[in-house]
Design an enzyme around this catalytic site. Structure first.
Site, short mmCIF file in Angstrom:
data_model
loop_
_atom_site.label_atom_id
_atom_site.label_comp_id
_atom_site.label_asym_id
_atom_site.label_seq_id
_atom_site.Cartn_x
_atom_site.Cartn_y
_atom_site.Cartn_z
N PHE A 45 -14.25 -8.71 -11.84
CA PHE A 45 -15.43 -9.57 -12.05
C PHE A 45 -16.72 -8.85 -11.73
CE2 PHE A 45 -17.17 -11.14 -7.99
CZ PHE A 45 -16.20 -10.72 -7.10
N CYS A 62 -16.06 -17.34 -5.64
CA CYS A 62 -16.94 -18.29 -4.93
C CYS A 62 -17.92 -19.07 -5.79
CB CYS A 62 -17.74 -17.53 -3.87
SG CYS A 62 -16.74 -17.07 -2.46
N GLY A 101 -4.30 -16.01 7.15
CA GLY A 101 -4.74 -15.64 5.80
C GLY A 101 -5.23 -14.20 5.79
#
Ligand code: UDX
Ligand code: ADP
Length: 458
Positions: free
Chosen positions: A334, A272, A9
């Protein structure tokens, strides 16, 4: 002593974390693998401006380690085979179907990784879970790995990520703490040594697997709860005439409360907070702890309310109609200093305004045009043609604000503070509305210039 590390990843977590581990452990060979060829190509790009993750300082770290002991590759099998230690750092999105839909984490990528490791490994491995995971994922990992029957021993460790985007490199260089959960003392020690290359020993905490996994969710839940708490107070300030920044400053001086994470905003986003709280809620409900679940769920409900409230405030202030009006969005990420848009408040505020047929023109210093349309299309509220008809994305703030009826600040990018706001106003429709979702700008000054200025919590 670990000689070879593989990370599965190459995203926002795996990329920066492995870059710093490689930088600080020049004798350890670190290979980051991903199925996504484009992403790996970007990590290998000669031009460091093309790295797939934007983080201040990351280019220098990659420049130092890449090609020396840091490698990016799509050959997952080879990297698994050669590693002593494997980090799993794949995405764990919230489930969009079936049991736990909208709440539980979808572990299919983790499971695929575990199966691949089990299929390929010929020697003993330490497997480290690095993705954000619900508690007890380690158990599932262990079960898959132990049932391969090829005589290979796997030790599972949990090593949750606490880095925040936009400050990932400094957070990695100077962490408040590193948390390592596990059962096998030798495996724990092996990972402790990797971090000890630059983190003082007393900041490396070791716990049981479950405590480590749960701590990650709880840390994010507490942080998000602080944001929702101050956002709840921001609404109260708006109706009663107090200033939320003054309140936050006053309470933050109490050393028991502390000053961080008390900035009222249009709502928290990121990959998250919401996901981790939803996980916490899901776990609590699955043990029939309904009061516990309701308590944490409220943090999310308040956050949703904050986004809706901001959009409705815009509509109401603009004479209850935004139909055909041009609204300039400054910021889409964000938060500042990242190109990540996952769960960004801007997406939901835009969606709300688009329902009212507003025309939105977006400018964000780091987010790509494609990403903005992808975010809106993903919601499925309207067709992608319709999103492209109503939303334009531009490369400069001037283009966004020119002839606009209103400007809305959605991300707290520093550059927005430097703008010549008087000049911006000259080119806007009158009255020139400015909605500050981050309480970023100098409201008094802007009102003096002639803006109709509205900020969260004022
Ligand atoms: C968070 C945690 O901080 C990190 O430890 C964890 O590993 C991953 O999740 P991140 O999502 O990158 O990191 O950003 P963070 O700085 O925590 O901000 C999350 C959201 O809360 C952003 O949208 C931010 O704008 C918002 N926020 C934060 C506020 O609105 N007010 C604040 O006072 C702080
Ligand atoms: P995070 O914020 O957790 O790092 P990202 O979505 O940024 O999440 O990154 C996760 C990465 O993991 C993606 O680039 C994805 O392609 C990769 N990935 C997912 N599953 C696998 C797998 N089985 N093998 C290799 N890479 C994977």
């Amino acid at each position: 002593m670990i000689k070879k590390i593989t990370c599965i990843g190459a995203g926002y977590v795996g990329g920066p974390t492995m870059s710093v581990i490689a930088q600080k452990n020049p004798h350890v060979e670190v290979t980051v693998v991903d199925l996504n060829q484009q992403r790996i190509a970007a990590w290998n790009d000669e031009n460091l401006e093309n790295l797939p993750v934007y983080e201040p300082g990351l280019d220098a770290v990659v420049a130092e380690a890449r090609g020396r002991n840091l490698f990016f590759s799509t050959d997952v099998d080879k990297a698994i085979d050669e590693a002593d230690m494997i980090f799993i750092s794949v995405n764990t999105p919230t489930k969009t179907f079936g049991k736990g839909k909208g709440q539980a984490a979808d572990l299919k990528f983790i499971e695929l990784c575990a199966r691949q490791i089990a299929a390929v490994a010929k020697s003993d491995k330490i497997v480290v879970e690095k993705s954000t995971l619900p508690v007890r994922t380690a158990e599932a990992l262990k079960s898959i790995l132990d049932h391969t029957g090829n005589g290979v021993n796997f030790h599972i460790l949990s090593n949750p990520e606490f880095l925040a985007e936009g400050t990932a490199v400094t957070d990695l260089h100077n962490p408040d703490r590193v948390l390592i959960g596990g059962e096998d003392a030798e495996a724990i020690e092996a990972l402790v040594q990797v971090y000890e290359a630059w983190v003082p020993r007393e900041r490396i905490l070791t716990t049981s697997l479950w405590s480590s996994e749960l701590s990650k969710l709880v840390a994010n839940a507490f942080l998000a709860q602080r944001v929702s708490s101050i956002n709840a107070i921001s609404e109260l300030c708006e109706v009663t005439g107090a200033n939320v920044d003054e309140v936050a400053h006053a309470i933050g001086k109490d050393s028991r409360i502390g000053s961080k994470f008390l900035k009222a905003s249009v709502g928290f986003g990121g990959s998250c907070f919401q996901k981790d709280i939803l996980n916490l809620v899901y776990i609590a409900r699955s043990y029939h702890l309904n009061e516990v679940a309701d308590y944490w769920e409220q943090v999310i409900l308040l956050n949703d309310h904050q986004k809706t409230r901001f959009a409705e405030r815009i509509i109401k202030t603009m004479y209850n109609t935004v139909n055909g009006k041009q609204i300039a969005f400054l910021g889409w990420a964000f938060k500042k200093n990242t190109n990540d848009t996952r769960e960004s408040a801007a997406i939901y505020v835009a969606d709300h305004l688009l329902d009212e047929e507003a025309n939105i023109i977006v400018y964000d210093p780091k987010v790509s045009v494609e990403q903005i349309y992808r975010d809106l299309d993903y919601l499925g509220t309207r067709s992608s043609e319709e999103n492209r008809r109503l939303v334009k994305v531009v490369n400069t703030a001037e283009e966004a604000v020119n002839c606009a009826h209103a400007v809305a600040v959605l991300t707290e990018w520093d550059e927005f503070k430097q703008y010549d706001w008087a000049k911006i106003r000259e080119n806007m429709k009158r009255p020139a509305f400015l909605f500050d979702g981050r309480k970023l700008l100098d409201g008094a000054e802007l009102q003096k210039i002639g803006f109709s200025y509205y900020a969260i919590g004022e």
